[in-house]
Design an enzyme around this catalytic site. Structure first.
Site, PDB file in Angstrom:
ATOM      1  N   LYS A  54      -2.462   3.171   9.767  1.00 54.75           N
ATOM      2  CA  LYS A  54      -1.401   3.610   8.680  1.00 54.75           C
ATOM      3  C   LYS A  54      -1.974   4.327   7.491  1.00 54.75           C
ATOM      4  O   LYS A  54      -1.449   5.214   7.083  1.00 54.75           O
ATOM      5  CB  LYS A  54      -0.533   2.381   8.471  1.00 54.75           C
ATOM      6  CG  LYS A  54       0.585   2.409   7.312  1.00 54.75           C
ATOM      7  CD  LYS A  54       1.383   1.230   7.181  1.00 54.75           C
ATOM      8  CE  LYS A  54       0.751  -0.022   6.475  1.00 54.75           C
ATOM      9  NZ  LYS A  54       0.812   0.567   5.042  1.00 54.75           N
ATOM     10  N   ASN A  63      -9.580   2.136   2.321  1.00 48.79           N
ATOM     11  CA  ASN A  63      -9.207   1.855   3.391  1.00 48.79           C
ATOM     12  C   ASN A  63      -9.804   2.950   4.423  1.00 48.79           C
ATOM     13  O   ASN A  63     -10.198   2.763   5.321  1.00 48.79           O
ATOM     14  CB  ASN A  63      -7.694   1.391   3.728  1.00 48.79           C
ATOM     15  CG  ASN A  63      -7.501  -0.089   3.751  1.00 48.79           C
ATOM     16  OD1 ASN A  63      -8.431  -0.661   3.142  1.00 48.79           O
ATOM     17  ND2 ASN A  63      -6.395  -0.527   3.914  1.00 48.79           N
ATOM     18  N   LEU A 111      -7.131  -7.707   1.039  1.00 53.76           N
ATOM     19  CA  LEU A 111      -7.174  -8.978   2.137  1.00 53.76           C
ATOM     20  C   LEU A 111      -7.339  -8.463   3.420  1.00 53.76           C
ATOM     21  O   LEU A 111      -6.690  -7.477   3.768  1.00 53.76           O
ATOM     22  CB  LEU A 111      -6.163 -10.095   2.079  1.00 53.76           C
ATOM     23  CG  LEU A 111      -4.610  -9.754   2.270  1.00 53.76           C
ATOM     24  CD1 LEU A 111      -4.308  -9.822   3.474  1.00 53.76           C
ATOM     25  CD2 LEU A 111      -3.919 -10.648   1.275  1.00 53.76           C
ATOM     26  N   ARG A 112      -8.205  -9.177   4.199  1.00 57.10           N
ATOM     27  CA  ARG A 112      -8.404  -8.826   5.622  1.00 57.10           C
ATOM     28  C   ARG A 112      -7.837  -9.939   6.390  1.00 57.10           C
ATOM     29  O   ARG A 112      -7.974 -11.027   6.077  1.00 57.10           O
ATOM     30  CB  ARG A 112      -9.702  -8.891   6.153  1.00 57.10           C
ATOM     31  CG  ARG A 112     -10.649  -7.752   5.492  1.00 57.10           C
ATOM     32  CD  ARG A 112     -12.113  -7.823   5.745  1.00 57.10           C
ATOM     33  NE  ARG A 112     -12.465  -9.057   4.805  1.00 57.10           N
ATOM     34  CZ  ARG A 112     -13.600  -9.710   4.774  1.00 57.10           C
ATOM     35  NH1 ARG A 112     -14.559  -9.194   5.646  1.00 57.10           N
ATOM     36  NH2 ARG A 112     -13.657 -10.617   4.209  1.00 57.10           N
ATOM     37  N   CYS A 125      -3.066  -1.821   8.703  1.00 52.67           N
ATOM     38  CA  CYS A 125      -3.650  -1.154   7.688  1.00 52.67           C
ATOM     39  C   CYS A 125      -4.371   0.216   8.031  1.00 52.67           C
ATOM     40  O   CYS A 125      -4.038   1.264   7.517  1.00 52.67           O
ATOM     41  CB  CYS A 125      -4.525  -1.888   6.779  1.00 52.67           C
ATOM     42  SG  CYS A 125      -3.645  -3.386   6.175  1.00 52.67           S
ATOM     43  N   THR A 145       0.956  -1.108   0.099  1.00 49.73           N
ATOM     44  CA  THR A 145      -0.082   0.072  -0.047  1.00 49.73           C
ATOM     45  C   THR A 145       0.952   1.228  -0.020  1.00 49.73           C
ATOM     46  O   THR A 145       1.755   1.397   1.000  1.00 49.73           O
ATOM     47  CB  THR A 145      -0.931  -0.037   1.106  1.00 49.73           C
ATOM     48  OG1 THR A 145      -1.682  -1.049   1.175  1.00 49.73           O
ATOM     49  CG2 THR A 145      -1.900   1.324   1.257  1.00 49.73           C
ATOM     50  N   LYS A 182      -7.201   2.084  -3.421  1.00 47.87           N
ATOM     51  CA  LYS A 182      -6.304   1.560  -2.139  1.00 47.87           C
ATOM     52  C   LYS A 182      -6.607   2.313  -0.967  1.00 47.87           C
ATOM     53  O   LYS A 182      -7.372   2.087  -0.042  1.00 47.87           O
ATOM     54  CB  LYS A 182      -5.047   0.769  -2.374  1.00 47.87           C
ATOM     55  CG  LYS A 182      -4.719   0.277  -1.207  1.00 47.87           C
ATOM     56  CD  LYS A 182      -5.258  -0.953  -0.681  1.00 47.87           C
ATOM     57  CE  LYS A 182      -4.874  -1.445   0.790  1.00 47.87           C
ATOM     58  NZ  LYS A 182      -5.040  -2.690   1.206  1.00 47.87           N
ATOM     59  N   ALA A 230     -19.888  -0.380  16.278  1.00 42.96           N
ATOM     60  CA  ALA A 230     -19.360   0.800  17.295  1.00 42.96           C
ATOM     61  C   ALA A 230     -18.233  -0.241  18.266  1.00 42.96           C
ATOM     62  O   ALA A 230     -18.511  -1.454  18.476  1.00 42.96           O
ATOM     63  CB  ALA A 230     -20.122   1.363  17.969  1.00 42.96           C
ATOM     64  N   ARG A 282      -0.446  -5.323  16.206  1.00 41.46           N
ATOM     65  CA  ARG A 282       0.026  -4.051  15.762  1.00 41.46           C
ATOM     66  C   ARG A 282      -1.121  -3.059  15.901  1.00 41.46           C
ATOM     67  O   ARG A 282      -2.278  -3.281  15.303  1.00 41.46           O
ATOM     68  CB  ARG A 282       0.621  -4.191  14.515  1.00 41.46           C
ATOM     69  CG  ARG A 282       1.886  -5.025  14.277  1.00 41.46           C
ATOM     70  CD  ARG A 282       2.295  -5.134  12.832  1.00 41.46           C
ATOM     71  NE  ARG A 282       1.488  -5.941  12.432  1.00 41.46           N
ATOM     72  CZ  ARG A 282       1.510  -6.357  10.775  1.00 41.46           C
ATOM     73  NH1 ARG A 282       2.711  -5.705  10.207  1.00 41.46           N
ATOM     74  NH2 ARG A 282       0.744  -7.195  10.182  1.00 41.46           N
TER      75      ARG A 282
HETATM   76  C1  UDX Z   1      -8.453  -4.041   6.366  1.00 36.64           C
HETATM   77  C2  UDX Z   1      -9.132  -4.014   5.213  1.00 36.64           C
HETATM   78  O1  UDX Z   1     -10.659  -4.532   5.811  1.00 36.64           O
HETATM   79  C3  UDX Z   1      -8.648  -4.915   4.146  1.00 36.64           C
HETATM   80  O2  UDX Z   1      -9.602  -4.653   2.800  1.00 36.64           O
HETATM   81  C4  UDX Z   1      -7.346  -4.119   3.656  1.00 36.64           C
HETATM   82  O3  UDX Z   1      -6.751  -4.491   2.504  1.00 36.64           O
HETATM   83  C5  UDX Z   1      -6.338  -4.251   4.873  1.00 36.64           C
HETATM   84  O4  UDX Z   1      -6.983  -3.593   5.989  1.00 36.64           O
HETATM   85  P1  UDX Z   1      -7.785  -5.823   8.264  1.00 36.64           P
HETATM   86  O5  UDX Z   1      -6.864  -4.730   9.008  1.00 36.64           O
HETATM   87  O6  UDX Z   1      -7.394  -7.187   8.334  1.00 36.64           O
HETATM   88  O7  UDX Z   1      -8.259  -5.199   6.775  1.00 36.64           O
HETATM   89  O8  UDX Z   1      -8.816  -5.877   9.328  1.00 36.64           O
HETATM   90  P2  UDX Z   1     -10.711  -5.324   9.346  1.00 36.64           P
HETATM   91  O9  UDX Z   1     -11.376  -6.607   9.472  1.00 36.64           O
HETATM   92  O10 UDX Z   1     -10.966  -4.429   8.321  1.00 36.64           O
HETATM   93  O11 UDX Z   1     -10.848  -4.506  10.760  1.00 36.64           O
HETATM   94  C6  UDX Z   1      -9.962  -3.326  10.992  1.00 36.64           C
HETATM   95  C7  UDX Z   1     -10.253  -2.946  12.292  1.00 36.64           C
HETATM   96  O12 UDX Z   1     -11.479  -2.204  12.501  1.00 36.64           O
HETATM   97  C8  UDX Z   1     -10.251  -3.784  13.448  1.00 36.64           C
HETATM   98  O13 UDX Z   1      -9.560  -3.389  14.723  1.00 36.64           O
HETATM   99  C9  UDX Z   1     -11.584  -3.853  13.728  1.00 36.64           C
HETATM  100  O14 UDX Z   1     -11.889  -4.546  15.030  1.00 36.64           O
HETATM  101  C10 UDX Z   1     -12.214  -2.819  13.348  1.00 36.64           C
HETATM  102  N1  UDX Z   1     -13.610  -2.516  13.125  1.00 36.64           N
HETATM  103  C11 UDX Z   1     -14.022  -2.999  11.871  1.00 36.64           C
HETATM  104  C12 UDX Z   1     -14.504  -2.122  13.923  1.00 36.64           C
HETATM  105  O15 UDX Z   1     -14.076  -1.411  15.081  1.00 36.64           O
HETATM  106  N2  UDX Z   1     -15.855  -1.842  13.525  1.00 36.64           N
HETATM  107  C13 UDX Z   1     -16.350  -2.439  12.284  1.00 36.64           C
HETATM  108  O16 UDX Z   1     -17.524  -2.067  12.011  1.00 36.64           O
HETATM  109  C14 UDX Z   1     -15.512  -3.044  11.688  1.00 36.64           C
END
Ligand code: UDX
Length: 433
Positions: A263, A208, A153-154, A260, A121, A204, A252, A327
């Site tokens: 950052k 995010n 990807l998550r 991700c 990214t 991207k 919430a 992280r």
């Molecule tokens: C994210 C993006 O979803 C993904 O598309 C990207 O490429 C990488 O960053 P990721 O960091 O793995 O993926 O996690 P994600 O499932 O998106 O959750 C991120 C954070 O948001 C977590 O701490 C999660 O607990 C929080 N979250 C998510 C909330 O607090 N509320 C929500 O409704 C959704």
């Protein structure tokens, strides 16, 4: 097709394994010898459900191999995917040293046409910088193309997200590069957006940041709910039924974390500022996320008063469920805050416990969720692992000194908790009845 991956972290490894699964022959490289040795011995340096089996299967089928040598990567394939890290600098800008280093290394090894695809990214215009770097260091005699192919990807569902993507973004500016990338991603059968490199890079960062903004938006709404007695879960449900809004990412809680969102929001804000664009939504998204934890700590103090000398049982340390990644974990930051105010934290996490034991000796990490409650005044739920949702509430009540739960992820059904004789303080759910 033969494909080389440079940088075998979460993105590189998952991308490599999934490309191999779709029939390509993939070489994953990384400058970290330890990591490559681990992979060559059949183990994984990271936790990701399903990845170990996928790696093992494709190594056995001779479609996936590992090396520490960038030279080998360049000799192995025409498409070279850059998947190195872009951590945040103190300024909020991403560290592009590793991306530049790969570009310089590849430039010096160029003897025939290569397609350098950026999957890390990066801010908009990085592709142009990579091209310029390769031109400079290769002395411009060998043809090459640069492309951007961001990943979405998550963690925790990375395999599923990569094998069955919502969309594939191909940012390229020559027919040769576009054709190669379309061939690589054809077996994935997803809708492909073929565009220019800058647009791909922006897709991207904008995606995010938008998702992070949704989370901060609902978290800000949750504070209004707390003051007025409204229920943020109902508000989010009502909002989400409008297909223009959608229900996803409106949960919430104590905020977003991980490698991700924090950052990328900062990096997108930084590049916007550099480009002279005023984009106040981005710093506001970050700020709301930062404050959300303070609000939660305040809520705990409102209820149990002084933190010093109290013990809090904590469920969850990872930044979200199904990963051991801590992280930028809101759970870990919450534990740190509570400890800094004099509380003891006894924590349990299904995957991240061992990691936190090493980095945070001041957190008492235990091996079982109920054990975390022994001698604890109250329970704090910080990560929404499903095993916490299914917990035996009678057992929770028996072990806690006070019958009090602070549910930082609105994971539990308040009615069930109440019936079990416990009080549940969620996020944006008003004061418990
Ligand atoms: C994210 C993006 O979803 C993904 O598309 C990207 O490429 C990488 O960053 P990721 O960091 O793995 O993926 O996690 P994600 O499932 O998106 O959750 C991120 C954070 O948001 C977590 O701490 C999660 O607990 C929080 N979250 C998510 C909330 O607090 N509320 C929500 O409704 C959704």
């Amino acid at each position: 097709m033969r494909i080389a991956i440079i940088g075998s972290g979460h993105v590189g490894l998952v991308t490599g394994a999934c490309l191999a699964e779709k029939g390509h022959e993939v070489l994953c490289t990384d400058s970290n010898e330890e990591k490559i040795k681990t992979l060559q011995s059949g183990k994984l340096p990271i936790y990701e459900p399903g990845l170990e089996e996928l790696v093992r299967k494709n190594v056995a089928a001779k479609r996936l191999s590992f090396s520490t040598s960038t030279e080998e990567a360049v000799a192995f394939a025409v498409p070279l995917f850059i998947c190195v890290g872009t951590p945040t600098l103190a300024s909020g800008a991403p560290e592009l040293y590793y991306v530049e280093k790969v570009a310089k290394d590849v430039a010096q090894l160029l003897t025939e046409y290569k397609l350098i695809v950026d999957k890390s990214t990066v801010p908009v215009m990085t592709g142009a910088r990579v091209r310029e770097t390769i031109e400079r260091y290769s002395k411009g005699e060998v043809p090459f193309d640069v492309a951007s192919c961001p990943e979405f990807l998550r963690e925790g569902s990375a395999i599923q997200d990569t094998l069955h993507p919502d969309r594939i973004i191909i940012g390229a500016d020559t027919d040769r590069a576009r054709a190669l990338l379309q061939e690589i991603f054809e077996p994935f059968g997803a809708c492909a957006i073929v565009t220019d490199i800058s647009s791909a890079e922006l897709i991207k960062h904008a995606s995010n940041s938008f998702l992070a903004m949704k989370i901060s938006f609902i978290n800000a709404v949750s504070r209004i709910c707390d003051v007025t007695g409204a229920d943020v879960e109902e508000v989010a449900r009502g909002m989400g039924l409008d297909p223009r809004i959608g229900e996803a990412f409106l949960r919430a809680g104590i905020g977003y974390g991980g490698y991700c969102f924090p950052k990328d929001v900062l990096a997108f804000g930084h590049i916007s500022e550099q480009l002279g664009i005023n984009f106040p939504l981005l710093p506001a998204t970050h700020e709301i996320n930062r404050e959300q934890l303070d609000f939660f700590v305040e809520k705990i103090k409102q209820e149990i008063w002084v933190l010093r000398g109290k013990t809090l049982g904590m469920w969850g340390l990872s930044f979200k469920p199904n990963t051991d990644d801590v992280r930028e974990s809101p759970a870990l930051r919450l534990a740190e805050k509570l400890i800094s105010e004099g509380a003891n934290v006894r924590a349990y996490d299904p995957a991240a416990g061992e990691i936190v034991k090493k980095t945070h000796p001041d957190i008492q990490v235990v091996g079982d969720k109920y054990e975390a409650l022994d001698g604890a005044d109250a329970l704090v739920i910080a990560t929404d692992w499903s095993e916490f949702a299914e917990a035996d509430l009678a057992e929770v009540k028996k072990r806690l000194i006070l019958p009090t739960i602070f549910d930082g992820r609105n994971l539990l059904d308040p009615e069930k908790v109440r019936k079990a004789g416990l009080t549940c303080h969620g996020v944006g759910r008003g004061r418990p009845k």
